[in-house]
Design a protein around this motif. Structure first.
Motif, short mmCIF file in Angstrom:
data_model
loop_
_atom_site.label_atom_id
_atom_site.label_comp_id
_atom_site.label_asym_id
_atom_site.label_seq_id
_atom_site.Cartn_x
_atom_site.Cartn_y
_atom_site.Cartn_z
N LEU A 205 0.83 -1.20 0.00
CA LEU A 205 0.00 0.00 0.00
C LEU A 205 0.87 1.26 0.00
N ARG A 206 0.49 2.21 -0.82
CA ARG A 206 1.21 3.49 -0.89
C ARG A 206 0.38 4.53 -0.15
N LEU A 207 0.74 4.72 1.12
CA LEU A 207 -0.02 5.64 1.96
C LEU A 207 0.13 7.09 1.50
N SER A 208 1.25 7.41 0.87
CA SER A 208 1.47 8.79 0.47
C SER A 208 0.43 9.25 -0.55
N THR A 209 0.00 8.35 -1.42
CA THR A 209 -1.02 8.72 -2.41
C THR A 209 -2.42 8.73 -1.83
N LEU A 210 -2.61 8.05 -0.69
CA LEU A 210 -3.93 7.99 -0.08
C LEU A 210 -4.23 9.22 0.77
N ARG A 211 -3.20 9.91 1.22
CA ARG A 211 -3.42 11.06 2.10
C ARG A 211 -4.18 12.18 1.40
N ARG A 212 -4.00 12.27 0.09
CA ARG A 212 -4.72 13.33 -0.64
C ARG A 212 -6.22 13.11 -0.63
N TYR A 213 -6.66 11.88 -0.34
CA TYR A 213 -8.08 11.58 -0.26
C TYR A 213 -8.59 11.56 1.18
#
Length: 298
Positions: A118-126
């Motif tokens: 999982l790439r948490l860095s890309t999920l933070r924008r959501y």
């Protein structure tokens, strides 16, 4: 990316009924190719027009089927639950590799076929991020594995409550019969227009048990229902129970297509017309007293 997740549900998911609607609602919020989404039980209940208990049972079925995972270490906007659609994610990743290979990208064939990290860095924008107090590293909820001990989740503030107070806590959806005519009422006291009232399974059973289905036939029963709705279109809203009694009274008086002289007339016999209960006969008599059409005009 949510369109690809929804397409996977339509084409490949084995879910049915409320579980399928819940999965489609979750897929509608998928952020990227990781197929991670977020939702609360109350928001899913509002979107699917189901009760909270029905949504909870649907989520449990999806978890057991492996079409959904609940990521307890993550939290979504407004402290909502974070879900992942693992099978949809695998399908999206496989389609992506095949497209890259077709384009001549040799590096795509060397990528591992298993689930990606999982790439948490890309999920933070959501608005998705780690919980303040994580339960355990990389933990995914699996209902088949028994849990012990007290939950370490941080409870929601007491003032939050249920954000959608118009959603019932329990219901009969997807059990023995559909829960019709309830989204307009609370305890059966609210009213609705005749055009919004639906013929529930109880009315169908009544028509079959009292011979009206055999007398009118399926098409004749549908025609009687259409005539009833046309005559009641301009009437004031009434409770669902009143519309049900009125509909039964109309069907009981309706002419059979091949034998137009056979119909029931209220008041001719001591028993209630068409096998109606006393309350239904009283409701029909009150409606007749208002000079409303009886259904035999056409």
């Amino acid at each position: 990316m949510s369109s690809e997740a929804r397409e996977w549900v339509w084409e490949h998911s084995s879910s049915r009924g409320a579980a399928r609607l819940v999965l489609l609602s979750i897929a509608d919020r998928v952020a990227d190719e990781q197929c991670i989404s977020w939702a609360s039980l109350s928001s899913l209940a509002k979107r699917t027009r189901a009760s909270v208990s029905t949504v909870r049972e649907a989520v449990e079925r999806l978890l057991l089927a492996g079409e959904l995972e609940q990521l307890d270490d993550l939290v979504g906007p407004l402290r909502s639950t974070v879900y992942r659609m693992p099978l949809a994610a695998e399908a999206v990743a496989r389609a992506r590799r095949e497209q890259q290979e077709a384009d001549g990208d040799t590096a795509a064939a060397e990528e591992p076929a298993g689930p990606a990290k999982l790439r948490l860095s890309t999920l933070r924008r959501y608005g998705i991020g780690p919980r303040e107090v994580p339960e355990s590293p990389a933990r995914v909820r699996k209902p088949a594995v028994p849990e012990t001990g007290r939950s370490r989740r941080k409870p929601a503030p007491r003032r939050a409550g249920n954000r959608h107070r118009d959603i019932p806590a329990t219901g009969t959806q997807n059990r023995s019969e559909p829960d019709v005519n309830r989204r307009y009422s609370s305890g059966g006291a609210a009213v609705l227009p005749a055009g919004e009232w639906q013929v529930d399974p109880a009315c169908h059973t009544w028509a079959r048990q009292h011979g009206h289905l055999d007398r009118l036939g399926e098409q004749g029963l549908q025609a009687a229902d259409a005539k009833w709705r046309a005559h009641r279109a301009g009437h004031a809203p009434k409770p669902a129970a009143v519309w049900a009694a009125d509909w039964r009274s109309w069907v009981a008086r309706e002419h059979a297509p091949s034998r137009p002289g056979l119909y029931a007339v209220p008041g001719r016999n001591a028993a209630a017309p068409g096998g109606m209960t006393r309350a239904e006969a009283h409701a029909a008599a009150l409606l007749a007293a208002l000079d409303e059409p009886t259904g035999s005009e056409g």
